[in-house]
Design a protein around this motif. Sequence first.
Motif, PDB file in Angstrom:
ATOM      1  N   HIS A  98       0.831  -1.207   0.000  1.00  0.00           N
ATOM      2  CA  HIS A  98       0.000   0.000   0.000  1.00  0.00           C
ATOM      3  C   HIS A  98       0.871   1.265   0.000  1.00  0.00           C
ATOM      4  O   HIS A  98       0.489   2.286  -0.603  1.00  0.00           O
ATOM      5  N   SER A  99       2.026   1.207   0.642  1.00  0.00           N
ATOM      6  CA  SER A  99       2.926   2.359   0.658  1.00  0.00           C
ATOM      7  C   SER A  99       3.404   2.691  -0.755  1.00  0.00           C
ATOM      8  O   SER A  99       3.530   3.870  -1.115  1.00  0.00           O
ATOM      9  N   TYR A 100       3.653   1.661  -1.545  1.00  0.00           N
ATOM     10  CA  TYR A 100       4.069   1.900  -2.925  1.00  0.00           C
ATOM     11  C   TYR A 100       2.949   2.551  -3.732  1.00  0.00           C
ATOM     12  O   TYR A 100       3.194   3.453  -4.545  1.00  0.00           O
ATOM     13  N   VAL A 101       1.737   2.092  -3.538  1.00  0.00           N
ATOM     14  CA  VAL A 101       0.603   2.708  -4.243  1.00  0.00           C
ATOM     15  C   VAL A 101       0.533   4.194  -3.917  1.00  0.00           C
ATOM     16  O   VAL A 101       0.405   5.048  -4.811  1.00  0.00           O
ATOM     17  N   GLU A 102       0.633   4.516  -2.631  1.00  0.00           N
ATOM     18  CA  GLU A 102       0.526   5.912  -2.212  1.00  0.00           C
ATOM     19  C   GLU A 102       1.696   6.738  -2.748  1.00  0.00           C
ATOM     20  O   GLU A 102       1.520   7.881  -3.162  1.00  0.00           O
ATOM     21  N   ALA A 103       2.884   6.151  -2.752  1.00  0.00           N
ATOM     22  CA  ALA A 103       4.061   6.874  -3.226  1.00  0.00           C
ATOM     23  C   ALA A 103       3.996   7.166  -4.718  1.00  0.00           C
ATOM     24  O   ALA A 103       4.541   8.171  -5.193  1.00  0.00           O
TER      25      ALA A 103
END
Length: 331
Positions: free
Chosen positions: A19-24
Motif C-alpha cells: 500500500h505504501s508503494y501505491v501511495e508513493a
Amino acid sequence: MFLIAEIGQAHDGSLGQAHSYVEALRGTGVDAIKFQTHIAEAESSIHEPFRVKFSKQDATRMDYWKRMEFTELQWIDLKKHCDDAGLEFMSSPFSCAAVDLLERVGVKRYKIGSGEVNNFLLLKKIAQTGKPIILSSGMSSLDELDCTFDFLLKYNNHVSLLQCTTAYPTKPKQWGLDQIPVLKDRYKIPVGYSDHSGDIFAAMAAAALGAEILEFHVVFHRLCFGPDSNASILIDDIPRMVNGVRQIFESLSHKSDKANIEEFSELKRIFEKSLAVNKDLPEGHVLTFDDLESKKPSGMGIPASRYYEVLGKKISIALSQWSFLNEDNLL
C-alpha cells in the motif's frame, strides 16, 4: 504512451509496504501499478532453485513465493487503493489459479512475464478472458515469439509486445533498444520496452525510438530487500523520467516539415544576415573576400549567402565601414 510502474516483489510480502508503494506512486505521472500474483502451490515446487540467492529467511524458493502471497480480499483492497489513486491496477499471473483470482479481483489487461511466453496453458487461460495482453520478450527468440503469436491469433485479443532483456540490472550493451523497430516491423502491433537497468536513461531512449509502452521496476531505496532492487528506478526519480518520456512521445507525435519554413519567416529576418563592408572603401574599389562582413538583419542588403556574386565587382559609390552592401552599389 502507457507507463507501468512495476512493484513486483518490492513489497517483500508486506501488505502495508504494498500500500505504501501505491501511495508513493500517486501523482508521479505513471498510468498503472503492476504487482505479481503468486500462488506458491500452483506455480512452483520445492525443486525450484533461487534465481539469485538473496534471502536468508527463506530456506527454499517455494518458501519465498509463499511469503509473497496475498489473500483475495487483500488483492481487492490493493486494487481499490489503486483505483482511488487514479492508477490502473495490474498484476502478472504465474499460474492458471492466479488468473482465476485476478478475474475475481478485476483487471483490465494482463502482462505476461518473460518466462511465461511459451506457457501456452497459461496463455490460453488468459486469452479466453478476451482481455488485452502485453507480452514481455525477454527470454524468447523471434521464432518462439512467432509461435506464441500464431497461438494467440485465434483468440483475437489485443496484443502488445515489450522488448526486454532478462538481466538484473541490465547493462547498456544489453538494453537491445535496436529491437524496438525490428519488432514493430515484424508484428505490426504496439511495441514497448520493459526496463531492468535501474536508471531512467534506457526508458527515455526507448521512448525516442518509438516505444508505446514503458514498464520499469520501482523501489524506495537501492538497499531495500529483494531480488530486483538494484534493477529498479528510485521512486523519487520517476516524475523526472515521466516528464521526459511524455515530452519525447509528444514530439514524435507531431511530424515536422523541413520543406515548409514559412513559420520561421520573421525569425529568419532577425537571425539571418546581409552583406556589409568591413572598412571604408573608395568609389570604384574592386571587392574582395577580405572586404566583406555579414550583419543582421537580413533584407538590408545582398544576402550573405550570395557573397560570391560581388567578388571582383566595382562599387559605384564610396562606402563607410560596416555599411550594408546593396545591388545598386555595384557597377
